[in-house]
Design a protein around this motif. Structure first.
Motif, PDB file in Angstrom:
ATOM      1  N   GLU A 165       0.876  -1.175   0.000  1.00  0.00           N
ATOM      2  CA  GLU A 165       0.000   0.000   0.000  1.00  0.00           C
ATOM      3  C   GLU A 165       0.910   1.220   0.000  1.00  0.00           C
ATOM      4  O   GLU A 165       2.094   1.109   0.310  1.00  0.00           O
ATOM      5  N   ALA A 168       2.855   1.432   3.026  1.00  0.00           N
ATOM      6  CA  ALA A 168       3.348   0.145   3.530  1.00  0.00           C
ATOM      7  C   ALA A 168       4.042  -0.611   2.404  1.00  0.00           C
ATOM      8  O   ALA A 168       3.400  -1.317   1.633  1.00  0.00           O
ATOM      9  N   GLY A 169       5.346  -0.390   2.281  1.00  0.00           N
ATOM     10  CA  GLY A 169       6.124  -1.091   1.270  1.00  0.00           C
ATOM     11  C   GLY A 169       6.852  -2.249   1.913  1.00  0.00           C
ATOM     12  O   GLY A 169       6.248  -3.276   2.236  1.00  0.00           O
ATOM     13  N   SER A 170       8.166  -2.080   2.145  1.00  0.00           N
ATOM     14  CA  SER A 170       8.923  -3.134   2.820  1.00  0.00           C
ATOM     15  C   SER A 170       8.331  -3.411   4.205  1.00  0.00           C
ATOM     16  O   SER A 170       8.432  -4.504   4.727  1.00  0.00           O
ATOM     17  N   ASP A 171       7.683  -2.411   4.804  1.00  0.00           N
ATOM     18  CA  ASP A 171       7.046  -2.580   6.116  1.00  0.00           C
ATOM     19  C   ASP A 171       5.590  -2.995   5.912  1.00  0.00           C
ATOM     20  O   ASP A 171       4.663  -2.195   6.054  1.00  0.00           O
TER      21      ASP A 171
END
Lengths: 566, 566
Positions: A165, A168-171
């Protein structure tokens, strides 16, 4: 310059380098005899050469586009996809119960490799479906399996993965998409997802999205995430695509490459979804799928390396210039060096990937925790080194072409632009390296040491016949062992600071080991000359990398944001 | 994320690392006082920040195009070019006799660096003109000088270089363009040239082409090549652009990047040209121009590295993700490592380039053959390492951005696509490396050993205050010395086979030397922390590179074309 499937390389690696015979010696994979594997790879190779390779440039010159909310695919991709589906190549590892062939991951890996070499943008589509099939096989209800798996395995429907999202990429744990129970066992999914590869197409009967979202009252972070299957068209009572679901493609990303693969921004607006696996346990299901997807993406890099290599080799053999005995630029030492580097690196990355595939197969066939630990250890290395190799080799391919490499018409630049994303998606290569030094060394280095024992033991035996090659491999393994010991003894802050050079140093040593195996198996061959090239000229890179890897975090975080902005 | 000219870095390097003071201590450059240089760089920086940087994306989104035989440039480029010309930035090193400022090459280098960082595609235009001015200053007749130089220096007219032909790329001697005497002192030039950067534009009063061609009866190869000045419009009696010459832009190349710079296929059809230099002596004139152009292209790589670094740093400081103390991804060790690598590599490449510029200035000011030899030695290193650094840093910039790096809208990918050509044009980096191990070691290594003496001597002194940094630099220099000795003792076949790793290993050691100088000059500073990072983590790469460099050609040419195709 037609693409040629590198069948001899697969044969060399499977038979003489990664001991594929032990896979076919298991009950589970007893049917995958050498003759059968040869026939399968030959058939797949034919399809890649004749159907997919001619589509490679179309993905770039006639990109996927969004028209009235529907993705229109590149010229010829629909026919190419049909050839993949009708040939049964979408998911040859899938369970025969749902129409798969139940073949080893090692065979899938070779097929994915050559499909990537021939046409990366189109190959990404079945790769996504493969991941979805695996997640459903392991975590879906029998009812969902019965409806979806046969159609996914046959290629009638396609699958996607929806994790990322905007915030919210790598996390992944930061995602906010919501799932509300509808009271009938289904859920209403609402949220926006980005970077959805092949989020839509105009050639499959349905597009099935696996979507991560949060149930009401879910814990924050990754522990409150659930996984849902959200089809574009809701299957009717007969399992055929029915009414359209409440989801849409909002836009396509304008990317550096891979234009044949539509990268979608997806909006879910109360779309009907079905829970896959347990509530709040979505990450576990995603990890099942991601591990093999990481191998799959590593293999994309290797495939592109193969394609870029063949393309550059053909150019070098044809380009007349200078006064070398050959009359073409292949007579120049530096061109020869570049081509040998490309071939030797591709071999190393491919052997690592196939060694991982064999480990996965052995883990599945025997349930032996040592094989599972080996597979877990090799996964981030295969992903990061495979994709870095794809980028490095494609860049060398541009360089071999000289000025023609920078001109798009030759296609050399497309390999580089296309493959660049593979170091980013499916977990950036930095994330892979952190996985290696973190999770994969949580056993105190046991799996790594076991692998190093094998490497050193092989080198010790090889000393008798190949002293000049065996000795540096043994020494390098010893340096890697000392580095693993140092990392295991250090804290996470120190490990994360050096994760990337450590991973690359590890891959260098592994690559040398596999080259040595090839040299021992085939003395006085092209493979043994390539092994000597790699061990003499490329392996020494490990010294600098592993020195960096032993430096810990000292002096790194002391370079403050203010220092960086100075 | 506005671009900021890195004025502090120039100050640090000029004052504390490459001893620019010795240049201003000469009679020739006595006017370039520190205050004056500071003021000049400040002015140039302002123009780069305010005028050029906002044009960077236009070159990509609104590429140069060919309309009715005329090149139409990107939106805003005409205004940007006017700012460069009116500011006097086209050729600040040019002879004051023709309107130049006669400033040191070190100052030009800083200005070219920041113009490249701000807008590479547009900067390539004055860089071509700079080369032409230099060739004309050294080799043209007084009559030609009087007509052309003032207009080129003022930027009223632009210059280009025409070397390459379809069958003659790196092998310039294979060119076939013809020059026939017209009987009036002019020549009729006929032939096709490719890859002509800025072969035309819609903002300068004339475009002056320097064209390599063969006179009747000329010897084959490079000894039969002459140089001609061929203007788009033939100057009239008053020196104003008159009738159109018989030349045209046939087409533009569709390239991987640098879309704001029109790369032209040029056709000369009996175009009127004037001889520059002696008959058949065109290569000597071209070399005058190419040497400084090689520094200029190396600096393009460094400029792009700067631009990509600032862009990635801004993103990392802004991108919220994870739970680091900073709240943004700059708190992650691997992101910090990437940013520190980008900054440390840019510093190393920039110090090498400015050290070369100082050597050129000292050679020009003193005519000392030792300075000239130093400049000759450093030229291929500055070009190849500067451009490789541009590519590596821009690729790291993409990686810092994660998925956003692959999406064109952020601009991270443009840096990588734009800079990729710099490793190819103006002599591929392989050609640079062959120049280094061939021509530049023909003195038996004397110039290299003299430089190594300086490096070791500085490290010996620095041991007292910075033992942990000085010792590895001394050791690395010693390894490089042994490698130079080995190369000098070996034949050309052996040298060419390892030229590229040798050049990179040489650059690694040089970079460490300059970092050490910065650390000694500025203890407990951002620069000294960056130096420690470089020397501990990046310098060790030299071990593998120089091991490769000592491997000679053994086993390389034994990998036959058949082996490569196996």
């Amino acid at each position: 310059m037609p693409f040629r499937a590198p069948l001899d390389d697969y044969r060399l690696i499977l038979n003489d380098v990664v001991d594929f015979a032990q896979v076919t010696a298991t009950d589970r994979f007893a049917e995958a005899t050498p003759d059968m594997v040869d026939a399968i790879l030959g058939e797949a190779g034919k399809m890649c050469e004749e159907v997919l390779a001619p589509l490679q440039r179309n993905g770039d010159t006639d990109p996927a586009r969004l028209e009235n909310g529907v993705v229109r695919t590149s010229r010829g991709f629909a026919e190419g996809y049909r050839a993949i589906a009708e040939g049964g190549w979408v998911a040859i590892a899938a369970d025969p119960e749902h129409g798969g062939m139940g073949l080893p991951m090692a065979v899938t890996t070779c097929v994915n490799d050559m499909m990537s070499a021939a046409c990366l943008a189109l190959q990404l589509n079945p790769l996504m479906t493969q991941g979805q099939i695996e997640a459903l096989e392991h975590h879906a209800s029998d009812e969902l399996k019965a409806i979806y798996l046969p159609k996914l395995v046959s290629g009638e429907w396609c699958g996607t993965m929806n994790l990322t999202e905007p915030q919210a990429g790598s996390d992944v744990g930061a995602l906010t998409s919501k799932a509300e129970p509808n009271g009938d066992g289904t859920y209403a999914i609402t949220g926006q997802k980005i970077y959805i590869s092949w989020g839509d197409n105009d050639f499959s009967g349905n597009v099935c999205h696996l979507v991560l979202a949060r149930l009401p009252g879910a814990a924050p972070g990754t522990k409150g995430i659930s996984l849902f299957l959200v089809p574009k068209f809701i299957p009717d009572a007969q399992g055929n695509p029915g009414v359209a679901n409440s989801l849409k493609v909002v836009s396509l990303e304008h990317k550096m490459g891979l234009h044949g693969s539509a990268t979608c921004v997806m909006a879910y607006e109360g779309a009907t979804g079905w829970l896959v696996g347990e509530q709040h346990d979505g990450m576990r299901a995603m990890f099942t799928m991601m591990n093999n997807a990481r191998l799959g993406v590593g293999v994309q890099g290797i495939g592109v390396a193969e394609g870029a290599y063949q393309h550059a080799l053909a150019y070098a053999q044809d380009r007349k210039q200078g006064r070398s005995p050959e009359g073409t630029i292949i007579g120049h030492a530096d061109v020869r060096r570049m081509l040998a580097t490309m071939k030797a690196e591709t071999f190393a990355a491919r052997a690592i990937a196939l060694s991982l595939a064999v480990s996965i197969d052995m883990g599945n066939a025997t349930d032996d925790p040592e094989w599972k630990a080996r597979a877990a250890l090799l996964t981030p290395i295969a992903k990061a080194f495979g994709t870095d190799t794809g980028i490095d080799v494609a860049s060398l391919g541009v360089q071999v072409h000289g000025g023609m490499g920078y001109v798009e018409e030759t296609g050399a630049a497309q390999y580089l632009r296309d493959v660049r994303v593979t170091a980013i998606y499916e977990g950036t290569n930095g994330i892979q390296a952190m996985d290696l030094v973190g999770r994969k060394l949580m056993d105190g280095g046991e799996a790594a040491f076991r692998l190093l024992d094998e490497i050193e033991s092989f080198a010790e035996t090889a000393r008798a016949t190949h002293p000049a090659l065996a000795e540096p491999v043994w020494q390098a393994a010893e340096t890697l062992r000392e580095t693993v010991e140092a990392l295991v003894a250090s804290d996470m802050a120190d490990r994360f600071a050096v994760a990337v050079p450590f991973l690359r140093g590890f891959a260098r040593v592994l690559g040398a080991h596999f080259h040595l195996r090839a040299a021992v198996a085939r003395p006085d061959s092209a493979a043994s000359r390539l092994a000597a090239f790699y061990i003499t000229r490329l392996l020494p890179e490990h010294v600098g990398l592993l020195a960096h890897a032993r430096a810990g975090s000292d002096g790194l975080m002391e370079i403050t944001p203010d220092d960086l902005a100075a």
